[in-house]
Write a protein that holds these residues in place. Structure first.
Motif, short mmCIF file in Angstrom:
data_model
loop_
_atom_site.label_atom_id
_atom_site.label_comp_id
_atom_site.label_asym_id
_atom_site.label_seq_id
_atom_site.Cartn_x
_atom_site.Cartn_y
_atom_site.Cartn_z
N VAL A 1 1.19 -0.93 -0.02
CA VAL A 1 0.05 0.04 -0.14
C VAL A 1 0.65 0.98 0.04
O VAL A 1 1.92 1.24 0.22
CB VAL A 1 -0.77 -0.27 0.91
CG1 VAL A 1 -1.89 -0.86 1.40
CG2 VAL A 1 -0.08 0.32 2.88
N GLY A 2 0.13 2.54 -0.11
CA GLY A 2 0.94 3.39 -0.25
C GLY A 2 0.56 4.54 -1.68
O GLY A 2 -0.67 4.44 -2.06
N LEU B 1 -2.78 2.00 8.83
CA LEU B 1 -1.76 2.18 7.95
C LEU B 1 -1.62 3.60 8.26
O LEU B 1 -2.01 4.54 8.55
CB LEU B 1 -1.88 2.64 6.48
CG LEU B 1 -2.64 0.22 6.32
CD1 LEU B 1 -3.09 0.84 5.03
CD2 LEU B 1 -1.70 -0.02 6.47
N HIS B 2 -0.25 3.95 8.34
CA HIS B 2 -0.34 5.77 8.76
C HIS B 2 0.26 5.83 7.21
O HIS B 2 1.03 5.49 6.58
CB HIS B 2 1.53 5.49 9.61
CG HIS B 2 1.68 4.88 10.56
ND1 HIS B 2 0.82 5.24 11.75
CD2 HIS B 2 1.67 3.16 10.88
CE1 HIS B 2 0.80 4.09 12.86
NE2 HIS B 2 1.51 3.28 11.98
N HIS B 3 -0.10 7.44 7.20
CA HIS B 3 0.21 8.26 5.73
C HIS B 3 0.47 9.56 6.04
O HIS B 3 0.76 10.23 6.69
CB HIS B 3 -1.66 8.34 5.17
CG HIS B 3 -2.58 6.80 5.24
ND1 HIS B 3 -2.36 6.32 3.80
CD2 HIS B 3 -3.71 6.74 5.60
CE1 HIS B 3 -3.26 5.34 3.82
NE2 HIS B 3 -3.93 5.70 5.17
N ILE C 1 0.90 -6.14 5.63
CA ILE C 1 1.61 -5.04 5.07
C ILE C 1 1.87 -4.48 5.13
O ILE C 1 3.26 -4.38 5.88
CB ILE C 1 -0.51 -4.40 5.61
CG1 ILE C 1 -1.46 -4.62 4.74
CG2 ILE C 1 0.35 -2.97 4.68
CD1 ILE C 1 -2.45 -4.21 5.47
N ASP D 1 6.66 4.04 0.30
CA ASP D 1 6.60 5.42 0.40
C ASP D 1 7.69 6.90 -0.26
O ASP D 1 8.43 6.10 -0.39
CB ASP D 1 6.25 6.78 1.42
CG ASP D 1 5.86 8.24 1.24
OD1 ASP D 1 5.49 8.35 -0.27
OD2 ASP D 1 5.77 8.94 1.94
N GLN E 1 3.94 -0.65 3.74
CA GLN E 1 3.40 0.24 3.68
C GLN E 1 4.67 0.93 2.85
O GLN E 1 6.12 0.99 3.29
CB GLN E 1 2.96 1.14 4.45
CG GLN E 1 2.76 2.78 4.00
CD GLN E 1 1.98 2.83 4.49
OE1 GLN E 1 1.00 2.22 5.33
NE2 GLN E 1 1.46 4.16 4.31
N ASN F 1 -9.64 -0.34 1.05
CA ASN F 1 -9.04 -0.88 2.32
C ASN F 1 -10.43 -1.87 2.61
O ASN F 1 -10.28 -2.15 3.81
CB ASN F 1 -9.09 0.34 3.11
CG ASN F 1 -10.68 0.97 3.02
OD1 ASN F 1 -11.58 0.50 1.89
ND2 ASN F 1 -10.85 2.33 3.56
N HIS G 1 -5.46 -0.01 -3.41
CA HIS G 1 -5.69 0.60 -2.02
C HIS G 1 -7.27 0.81 -2.00
O HIS G 1 -7.89 1.15 -0.92
CB HIS G 1 -5.80 2.41 -2.96
CG HIS G 1 -4.52 2.87 -3.82
ND1 HIS G 1 -4.53 2.68 -5.05
CD2 HIS G 1 -3.59 3.85 -3.34
CE1 HIS G 1 -3.35 3.14 -5.21
NE2 HIS G 1 -3.35 3.75 -4.04
N GLU H 1 7.30 0.39 6.71
CA GLU H 1 6.57 -0.26 7.41
C GLU H 1 6.47 -1.46 6.63
O GLU H 1 5.43 -1.89 5.85
CB GLU H 1 5.97 0.53 8.09
CG GLU H 1 5.06 -0.36 9.63
CD GLU H 1 4.21 0.47 10.21
OE1 GLU H 1 3.92 0.45 10.70
OE2 GLU H 1 3.70 1.54 9.08
N LYS I 1 4.44 1.31 -6.51
CA LYS I 1 4.54 0.07 -5.65
C LYS I 1 3.92 -0.48 -7.59
O LYS I 1 4.62 -2.72 -7.40
CB LYS I 1 2.33 -0.19 -5.66
CG LYS I 1 2.62 0.69 -3.75
CD LYS I 1 1.23 1.40 -3.75
CE LYS I 1 0.51 1.75 -4.18
NZ LYS I 1 0.60 3.02 -5.17
#
Length: 248
Positions: free
Chosen positions: A50-51, A246-248, A224, A228, A226, A215, A213, A234, A57
């Motif tokens: 994800v990201g 999830l951290h965005h 998962i 960026d 992540q 969820n 994307h 992560e 990706k």
């Protein structure tokens, strides 16, 4: 904090990426998309990437699948170093071991759905009648058993996506790589597809890696990762009792 696989998981890995770097363009216009990626995917798991859009990706998926060559780094799939193989050998390995679900479907418009799904088996030399019978089984599993004789242009986008998923699974590949497999699907069909991954694709000796994307399907993941800005920031296990944070 990024989790580190223990020795048991290292011995049971399906994909290992080390120091993956990929750039596009030349000179001042050169853009580095992947910036030293290290990532392990374990046998028997569903891993989701994800990201934000543009973080690399899909490029990373293409390198895992052997359809794109990294500038630097090692790519190992079930113990085979794709980065050390000649192009023809990578193509043969991919045909036998990898199923790729493209976001753009990549179906052949001039043949029907069963024939589209049969293609990976025919490439391996499976007799046409046997390949078509297996294709119809997979089409039924994704809810299209009554549409096998239709051409892709006669189907909706969501139906075409399910045909593409059946094609990726028909030859029982060890690694299934998916780029937004549920993006065109409603909740019911998205759940059907993910349950198919859970039961057919996810097994000892296989692995599923999904860029998404969506969820709605995060709870189907075992881990998962992540991304960026061309890096893995992560990797964490998924608590099946609640949606992952999830951290965005």
């Amino acid at each position: 904090m990024t989790s580190n696989p223990d020795p048991v998981h290292l011995a049971n890995h399906a994909v290992r990426l080390s120091g993956i770097v990929k750039s596009f363009g030349d000179g001042n216009s050169r853009l580095t998309v992947l910036k030293g990626i290290d990532l392990d995917a374990r046998s028997g798991e569903i891993m989701m990437l994800v990201g934000p859009s543009g973080c690399g990706k899909t490029t990373l998926l293409s390198i895992m699948a052997g359809t794109l060559h990294a500038d630097q780094g090692g790519v190992e799939v079930f113990g085979t170093r794709l980065d050390k193989m000649k192009s023809a050998h990578v193509t043969k390995f991919r045909a036998q071991n990898i199923g790729f679900i493209f976001q753009s479907f990549n179906l052949i418009p001039t043949i029907n759905c069963a024939e589209n799904v049969s293609v990976p088996l025919l490439i391996q030399g499976t007799p046409a009648r046997k390949a078509e019978a297996r294709a119809k089984e997979l089409l039924a599993a994704v809810g299209l058993g009554d549409r096998w004789h239709h051409r892709p242009t006669q189907l909706s986008g969501g139906q075409q996506q399910r045909v593409a998923i059946a094609r990726a699974l028909v030859h029982e590949p060890r690694l299934i790589i998916c780029d937004e497999p549920t993006a065109s699907l409603d909740a019911k069909n998205g759940t059907m597809v993910m349950e198919l991954f859970d039961t057919v694709a996810k097994a000892p000796g296989r692995a599923v890696i999904i860029v998404t994307h969506d969820n709605r399907i995060f709870s189907h993941a075992d881990r998962i990762a992540q991304m960026d800005d061309g890096q893995i920031v992560e990797v964490h296990d998924v608590d099946k009792s609640r949606p992952p944070e999830l951290h965005h």
